[in-house]
Design an enzyme around this catalytic site. Structure first.
Site, short mmCIF file in Angstrom:
data_model
loop_
_atom_site.label_atom_id
_atom_site.label_comp_id
_atom_site.label_asym_id
_atom_site.label_seq_id
_atom_site.Cartn_x
_atom_site.Cartn_y
_atom_site.Cartn_z
N SER A 79 3.49 -4.83 -0.94
CA SER A 79 4.75 -4.75 -0.24
C SER A 79 5.79 -3.86 -0.93
O SER A 79 6.73 -3.41 -0.28
CB SER A 79 5.34 -6.15 -0.06
N SER B 82 1.30 -6.76 -4.71
CA SER B 82 2.36 -5.90 -4.19
C SER B 82 2.91 -4.85 -5.15
O SER B 82 3.62 -3.95 -4.73
CB SER B 82 3.51 -6.75 -3.68
N LYS C 199 13.27 -3.00 -6.05
CA LYS C 199 12.80 -3.53 -4.77
C LYS C 199 13.89 -4.42 -4.16
O LYS C 199 14.52 -5.21 -4.89
CB LYS C 199 11.52 -4.33 -5.02
N1 GLN Z 1 -0.49 -8.61 0.84
C1 GLN Z 1 -0.13 -9.83 0.19
C2 GLN Z 1 0.69 -10.67 1.12
O1 GLN Z 1 1.05 -10.23 2.14
C3 GLN Z 1 0.57 -9.54 -1.10
C4 GLN Z 1 2.04 -9.42 -1.01
C5 GLN Z 1 2.73 -9.45 -2.34
O2 GLN Z 1 2.14 -9.33 -3.40
N2 GLN Z 1 4.04 -9.69 -2.27
O3 GLN Z 1 0.99 -11.77 0.85
#
Ligand code: GLN
Length: 482
Positions: free
Chosen positions: A152, A176, A77
């Site tokens: 994400s 994410s 990532k």
């Molecule tokens: N959807 C969550 C957020 O926007 C989780 C994102 C994540 O785990 N990085 O914060």
């Protein structure tokens, strides 16, 4: 050559001389070339991957010691640093940022001869759940390219599901890793907070996030966890993995185990019917495997999404303050600006979601408001921890659907922030409490995946992976055809 093989089958393929590292890497690069124009899993490809492959082949040929990964292609990532290459966090703010150091997870994998095949797309600074907030355009779900791949770590999910690589590293602040794993039909593990070093991960909400493996199988997840877990002097939140071998007894099963089905995460009001049916089916499957399933209530769960966004925005506000175009940044003529307007102008490169979070993150902990928002969120978190502790006195695992809905179409949710955030309903509990959680692919309904989430107590990855493996063995899902 089958590019869809698991990490463990890749290793045995190399050992049995079925293919060389170079052959496999070349085919993976061809595959990326062919499908990624459409899927957009990658932001960058490693241009020395073939050279790396040749070096590992040479080691194999001359019977030198070779690391456990034998040159397998792993994607990373793009918020995880690799020295000398770009780490953009899918943001224009870091468009040309070259990382000066390598994350511990990547160092560990490289020292086991994995090849980092490329950096994957994400929502800007990992804020989001669909990759629609990437400044470089979204990734597409290989099961249906009209749909989001989750986020994400969406690019990571796509890269594994579409057989562009063997496995990926994602980060999980509130789901994410697990959300894109569920949406792409792969396995995603968020380890116990501290089990895997965060050194070299660009912080979003560092008190709750973790790096973890995204893989084709549960065994692969155990295989990678063996490599990336453990104490790191560069991250003083890390915990000892006690030289656990997460693979050795993965076949223990769940017979006699007690499984709590979290009532608030399986509430028919919040779930799609197909997801609810798949979850009920998974409960039956666990019972057939000899486990005892019963509903259990976690009363704080309905408040977790609000608490999560309050806490994470506060941390993000502080973590992202460093992108002021002084320490990190890009060429910008300062003439005509005074200090504040220069910084504002420089920070206007952030995308809309990141800006929203920073504004919220400045407001909720501020004097006069903290009691109403930030401190309340911390209370929810600590009450949730108490509840979870209590529940694990009785249960071995908790289960729920990973995501309450199936992958949705691009643009469908982005303009409705509250329903967007509610997609995180089932995943944020594991982050707020630090416990490990895994998403296992369970069904393909209407051509789209559904994943089941299993959670366990702190540092119980061993039994968590056993339960996940037991569930995985009962399903036979189709391959994605792209
Ligand atoms: N959807 C969550 C957020 O926007 C989780 C994102 C994540 O785990 N990085 O914060």
């Amino acid at each position: 050559m089958d590019l869809g093989i698991s990490a463990l089958n890749y290793v045995s393929g190399i050992k049995n001389n079925e293919f060389t590292v170079e052959e496999f890497i070349s085919k993976s690069l061809e595959r990326i070339n062919e499908v990624d124009k459409n899927l957009h899993a990658f932001l960058q490809i490693n241009d020395v991957a073939i050279k790396n492959a040749k070096e590992i082949d040479a080691k194999i040929k001359s019977n030198q010691d070779v690391g456990k990964c034998y040159g397998m292609p792993i994607s990373v990532k793009d918020n995880i640093c690799i020295s000398g290459s770009k780490t953009t966090c899918a943001s224009k703010v870091l468009e040309n940022f070259i990382a000066p150091h390598t994350s511990t997870v990547v160092s560990k994998l490289s020292s086991e001869d994995a090849i980092m095949i490329g950096k994957t797309n994400l929502d800007e600074f990992a804020m989001g759940l669909s990759t629609e907030f990437s400044a470089y355009g979204p990734s597409k779900n290989p099961w249906n390219t009209d749909c989001v791949p989750g986020g994400s770590s969406g690019g990571s999910g796509v890269s594994v599901a579409a057989n562009e690589c063997i496995a990926s590293l994602g980060s999980d602040t509130g789901g994410s890793i697990r959300n894109p794993a569920s949406f792409c039909s792969i396995v995603g593990l968020k380890p116990t907070y501290g089990l895997v070093s965060r050194y070299g991960l660009v912080s979003y909400a560092n008190s709750i996030e973790q790096i973890g493996p995204m893989t084709k199988t549960v065994k692969d997840s155990a295989f990678l966890l063996n490599i990336i877990s453990g104490i790191d002097p560069n991250d003083n939140t890390t915990l000892d993995n006690k030289d656990q071998d997460y693979l050795s007894n993965i076949d223990e099963g769940v017979s006699g185990k007690k499984i709590g089905v979290v009532t608030e995460m399986t509430n028919p009001d919040g779930l799609s019917t197909d997801v609810l049916n798949a979850t009920n089916d998974a409960i039956k499957t666990f019972e057939k495997l000899g486990a005892n399933c019963e509903h259990v209530s976690l009363q704080m769960v309905p408040y977790t999404v609000a608490a999560y966004y309050t806490i994470t925005s506060t941390e993000a506000g502080s973590n992202l303050a460093r992108y002021d175009n002084v320490r990190y940044g890009y060429e910008m003529d300062s003439s005509g600006f005074e200090f504040n307007s220069y910084i504002s102008q420089a920070r206007s490169k952030f995308g809309p979601e990141v800006i929203r979070r920073m504004i919220l993150g400045g407001f909720v902990p501020s004097a006069g408001h903290a009691g109403k928002y930030f401190l309340k969120a911390l209370k929810v978190k600590s009450k949730l921890i108490t509840e979870i502790k209590h529940v694990f006195e009785k249960f071995d695992f908790l289960i729920s659907p990973t995501v309450p809905i199936q992958p949705f179409k691009f643009g469908e949710k982005i303009n409705d922030p509250v329903s967007f955030m509610m997609v995180d309903m089932n995943t944020v509990t594991a982050n707020l409490t630090g416990i490990p959680a895994i998403s296992v692919p369970y069904k393909i309904t209407n051509g789209l995946p559904i994943g089941i989430q299993i959670m366990a107590n702190h540092l119980e990855e061993n039994s968590l992976l056993q339960a996940a493996y037991a569930l995985e063995k009962t399903v036979d899902l189709p391959e994605v055809s792209i």
